[in-house]
Design a protein around this motif. Structure first.
Motif, PDB file in Angstrom:
ATOM      1  N   MET A   1       0.852  -1.175   0.000  1.00 12.09           N
ATOM      2  CA  MET A   1       0.000   0.000   0.000  1.00 12.09           C
ATOM      3  C   MET A   1       0.906   1.249   0.000  1.00 12.09           C
ATOM      4  O   MET A   1       1.790   1.367   0.834  1.00 12.09           O
ATOM      5  CB  MET A   1      -0.899  -0.011   1.237  1.00 12.09           C
ATOM      6  N   PRO A   2       0.708   2.169  -0.936  1.00 13.19           N
ATOM      7  CA  PRO A   2       1.554   3.357  -0.992  1.00 13.19           C
ATOM      8  C   PRO A   2       1.263   4.302   0.171  1.00 13.19           C
ATOM      9  O   PRO A   2       0.154   4.366   0.689  1.00 13.19           O
ATOM     10  CB  PRO A   2       1.181   4.005  -2.330  1.00 13.19           C
ATOM     11  N   ASP A   3       2.310   5.029   0.578  1.00 13.49           N
ATOM     12  CA  ASP A   3       2.168   5.998   1.679  1.00 13.49           C
ATOM     13  C   ASP A   3       1.519   7.259   1.129  1.00 13.49           C
ATOM     14  O   ASP A   3       2.034   7.882   0.208  1.00 13.49           O
ATOM     15  CB  ASP A   3       3.546   6.320   2.257  1.00 13.49           C
ATOM     16  N   THR A   4       0.354   7.625   1.666  1.00 16.44           N
ATOM     17  CA  THR A   4      -0.368   8.793   1.169  1.00 16.44           C
ATOM     18  C   THR A   4      -0.321   9.965   2.133  1.00 16.44           C
ATOM     19  O   THR A   4      -1.005  10.954   1.924  1.00 16.44           O
ATOM     20  CB  THR A   4      -1.847   8.430   0.872  1.00 16.44           C
ATOM     21  N   ASP A   5       0.469   9.863   3.199  1.00 13.49           N
ATOM     22  CA  ASP A   5       0.588  10.958   4.157  1.00 13.49           C
ATOM     23  C   ASP A   5       1.667  11.920   3.662  1.00 13.49           C
ATOM     24  O   ASP A   5       2.786  11.958   4.167  1.00 13.49           O
ATOM     25  CB  ASP A   5       0.915  10.420   5.554  1.00 13.49           C
ATOM     26  N   GLN A   6       1.310  12.694   2.635  1.00 14.70           N
ATOM     27  CA  GLN A   6       2.272  13.592   2.000  1.00 14.70           C
ATOM     28  C   GLN A   6       2.877  14.617   2.963  1.00 14.70           C
ATOM     29  O   GLN A   6       4.079  14.870   2.891  1.00 14.70           O
ATOM     30  CB  GLN A   6       1.632  14.291   0.792  1.00 14.70           C
ATOM     31  N   PRO A   7       2.097  15.227   3.867  1.00 14.99           N
ATOM     32  CA  PRO A   7       2.736  16.163   4.798  1.00 14.99           C
ATOM     33  C   PRO A   7       3.835  15.501   5.629  1.00 14.99           C
ATOM     34  O   PRO A   7       4.890  16.089   5.862  1.00 14.99           O
ATOM     35  CB  PRO A   7       1.583  16.637   5.692  1.00 14.99           C
ATOM     36  N   ARG A   8       3.622  14.248   6.026  1.00 16.48           N
ATOM     37  CA  ARG A   8       4.637  13.530   6.796  1.00 16.48           C
ATOM     38  C   ARG A   8       5.877  13.289   5.950  1.00 16.48           C
ATOM     39  O   ARG A   8       7.010  13.452   6.410  1.00 16.48           O
ATOM     40  CB  ARG A   8       4.106  12.200   7.328  1.00 16.48           C
ATOM     41  N   ILE A   9       5.683  12.920   4.691  1.00 16.57           N
ATOM     42  CA  ILE A   9       6.803  12.661   3.789  1.00 16.57           C
ATOM     43  C   ILE A   9       7.635  13.932   3.603  1.00 16.57           C
ATOM     44  O   ILE A   9       8.871  13.899   3.669  1.00 16.57           O
ATOM     45  CB  ILE A   9       6.304  12.113   2.435  1.00 16.57           C
ATOM     46  N   ILE A  10       6.971  15.052   3.382  1.00 11.92           N
ATOM     47  CA  ILE A  10       7.673  16.327   3.207  1.00 11.92           C
ATOM     48  C   ILE A  10       8.396  16.708   4.493  1.00 11.92           C
ATOM     49  O   ILE A  10       9.572  17.085   4.475  1.00 11.92           O
ATOM     50  CB  ILE A  10       6.698  17.433   2.768  1.00 11.92           C
ATOM     51  N   ALA A  11       7.705  16.586   5.632  1.00 13.50           N
ATOM     52  CA  ALA A  11       8.317  16.918   6.924  1.00 13.50           C
ATOM     53  C   ALA A  11       9.513  16.008   7.193  1.00 13.50           C
ATOM     54  O   ALA A  11      10.560  16.480   7.667  1.00 13.50           O
ATOM     55  CB  ALA A  11       7.285  16.816   8.048  1.00 13.50           C
ATOM     56  N   ASP A  12       9.403  14.721   6.889  1.00 15.12           N
ATOM     57  CA  ASP A  12      10.517  13.788   7.088  1.00 15.12           C
ATOM     58  C   ASP A  12      11.714  14.184   6.228  1.00 15.12           C
ATOM     59  O   ASP A  12      12.862  14.103   6.672  1.00 15.12           O
ATOM     60  CB  ASP A  12      10.104  12.349   6.756  1.00 15.12           C
ATOM     61  N   THR A  13      11.454  14.602   5.007  1.00 17.44           N
ATOM     62  CA  THR A  13      12.532  15.021   4.108  1.00 17.44           C
ATOM     63  C   THR A  13      13.245  16.245   4.664  1.00 17.44           C
ATOM     64  O   THR A  13      14.482  16.289   4.716  1.00 17.44           O
ATOM     65  CB  THR A  13      11.973  15.320   2.702  1.00 17.44           C
ATOM     66  N   LEU A  14      12.483  17.239   5.110  1.00 18.76           N
ATOM     67  CA  LEU A  14      13.087  18.444   5.684  1.00 18.76           C
ATOM     68  C   LEU A  14      13.812  18.122   6.984  1.00 18.76           C
ATOM     69  O   LEU A  14      14.905  18.638   7.244  1.00 18.76           O
ATOM     70  CB  LEU A  14      12.024  19.515   5.911  1.00 18.76           C
ATOM     71  N   ARG A  15      13.225  17.245   7.795  1.00 20.84           N
ATOM     72  CA  ARG A  15      13.847  16.840   9.058  1.00 20.84           C
ATOM     73  C   ARG A  15      15.212  16.186   8.788  1.00 20.84           C
ATOM     74  O   ARG A  15      16.191  16.456   9.472  1.00 20.84           O
ATOM     75  CB  ARG A  15      12.917  15.869   9.794  1.00 20.84           C
ATOM     76  N   GLU A  16      15.276  15.357   7.757  1.00 18.74           N
ATOM     77  CA  GLU A  16      16.540  14.702   7.382  1.00 18.74           C
ATOM     78  C   GLU A  16      17.559  15.743   6.905  1.00 18.74           C
ATOM     79  O   GLU A  16      18.738  15.663   7.248  1.00 18.74           O
ATOM     80  CB  GLU A  16      16.284  13.662   6.286  1.00 18.74           C
ATOM     81  N   GLN A  17      17.119  16.722   6.131  1.00 21.17           N
ATOM     82  CA  GLN A  17      18.030  17.771   5.663  1.00 21.17           C
ATOM     83  C   GLN A  17      18.569  18.586   6.834  1.00 21.17           C
ATOM     84  O   GLN A  17      19.731  19.006   6.811  1.00 21.17           O
ATOM     85  CB  GLN A  17      17.324  18.681   4.656  1.00 21.17           C
ATOM     86  N   ILE A  18      17.763  18.787   7.841  1.00 17.32           N
ATOM     87  CA  ILE A  18      18.226  19.482   9.053  1.00 17.32           C
ATOM     88  C   ILE A  18      19.237  18.601   9.783  1.00 17.32           C
ATOM     89  O   ILE A  18      20.283  19.069  10.209  1.00 17.32           O
ATOM     90  CB  ILE A  18      17.028  19.852   9.965  1.00 17.32           C
ATOM     91  N   ALA A  19      18.938  17.315   9.889  1.00 17.06           N
ATOM     92  CA  ALA A  19      19.796  16.398  10.634  1.00 17.06           C
ATOM     93  C   ALA A  19      21.187  16.270  10.023  1.00 17.06           C
ATOM     94  O   ALA A  19      22.173  16.156  10.741  1.00 17.06           O
ATOM     95  CB  ALA A  19      19.140  15.020  10.733  1.00 17.06           C
ATOM     96  N   VAL A  20      21.284  16.315   8.698  1.00 17.21           N
ATOM     97  CA  VAL A  20      22.586  16.144   8.045  1.00 17.21           C
ATOM     98  C   VAL A  20      23.281  17.468   7.764  1.00 17.21           C
ATOM     99  O   VAL A  20      24.377  17.496   7.234  1.00 17.21           O
ATOM    100  CB  VAL A  20      22.483  15.307   6.745  1.00 17.21           C
ATOM    101  N   GLY A  21      22.639  18.584   8.122  1.00 13.94           N
ATOM    102  CA  GLY A  21      23.288  19.878   7.965  1.00 13.94           C
ATOM    103  C   GLY A  21      23.064  20.565   6.638  1.00 13.94           C
ATOM    104  O   GLY A  21      23.677  21.586   6.351  1.00 13.94           O
ATOM    105  N   GLN A  22      22.177  20.016   5.792  1.00 16.89           N
ATOM    106  CA  GLN A  22      21.848  20.700   4.547  1.00 16.89           C
ATOM    107  C   GLN A  22      21.013  21.949   4.825  1.00 16.89           C
ATOM    108  O   GLN A  22      21.071  22.909   4.063  1.00 16.89           O
ATOM    109  CB  GLN A  22      21.103  19.773   3.594  1.00 16.89           C
ATOM    110  N   LEU A  23      20.230  21.903   5.883  1.00 16.76           N
ATOM    111  CA  LEU A  23      19.498  23.070   6.375  1.00 16.76           C
ATOM    112  C   LEU A  23      20.027  23.336   7.775  1.00 16.76           C
ATOM    113  O   LEU A  23      19.970  22.462   8.636  1.00 16.76           O
ATOM    114  CB  LEU A  23      17.987  22.803   6.406  1.00 16.76           C
ATOM    115  N   CYS A  24      20.559  24.520   7.991  1.00 20.20           N
ATOM    116  CA  CYS A  24      21.260  24.850   9.228  1.00 20.20           C
ATOM    117  C   CYS A  24      20.418  25.767  10.112  1.00 20.20           C
ATOM    118  O   CYS A  24      19.526  26.457   9.622  1.00 20.20           O
ATOM    119  CB  CYS A  24      22.572  25.550   8.900  1.00 20.20           C
TER     120      CYS A  24
END
Length: 122
Positions: A1-24
């Motif tokens: 079943m595909p993941d349809t929680d798009q806000p979560r997917i976007i938030a997870d992507t931004l959260r990962e960028q913060i975690a690795v220092g791409q967003l400071c």
């Protein structure tokens, strides 16, 4: 079943960028229009993702822009939310870990910024 929680997917992507220092800390995150285009979703979906990060204390908003929060800055009483960390909920060891994480995050941001500046100059 595909993941349809798009806000979560976007938030997870931004959260990962913060975690690795791409967003400071202090850096502006992409606005809702940019995120909507990037993920192929309505702006309201992107706004919901930004709101999730705001509710978690990872970003703060100024006018219509969102910026990465300094992870050690607690929410103020004016924000209407409880602080993420309080004297009664954080131990010295936990505080030491948070400072170490902050140091690493800032170091990654400096490295990322200097490599980005080098690629633009080169």
């Amino acid at each position: 079943m595909p993941d349809t929680d798009q806000p979560r997917i976007i938030a997870d992507t931004l959260r990962e960028q913060i975690a690795v220092g791409q967003l400071c800390p202090g850096q502006k995150i992409p606005d809702d229009r940019t995120l909507a285009r990037r993920f192929g979703v309505p702006r309201t979906t992107a706004q919901s993702a930004i709101r999730r990060l705001h509710d978690e204390g990872l970003v703060h908003t100024v006018h219509d822009s969102a910026f990465v929060s300094d992870i050690l800055t607690p929410h103020t009483p004016e924000s209407g939310r409880e602080p993420r960390y309080t004297a009664s909920t954080i131990t010295d060891a936990a505080l030491d870990r948070l400072y170490a994480e902050l140091y690493q995050l800032r170091r990654q941001c400096r490295i990322h910024r200097s490599s980005a500046a080098g690629s633009v100059a080169g």
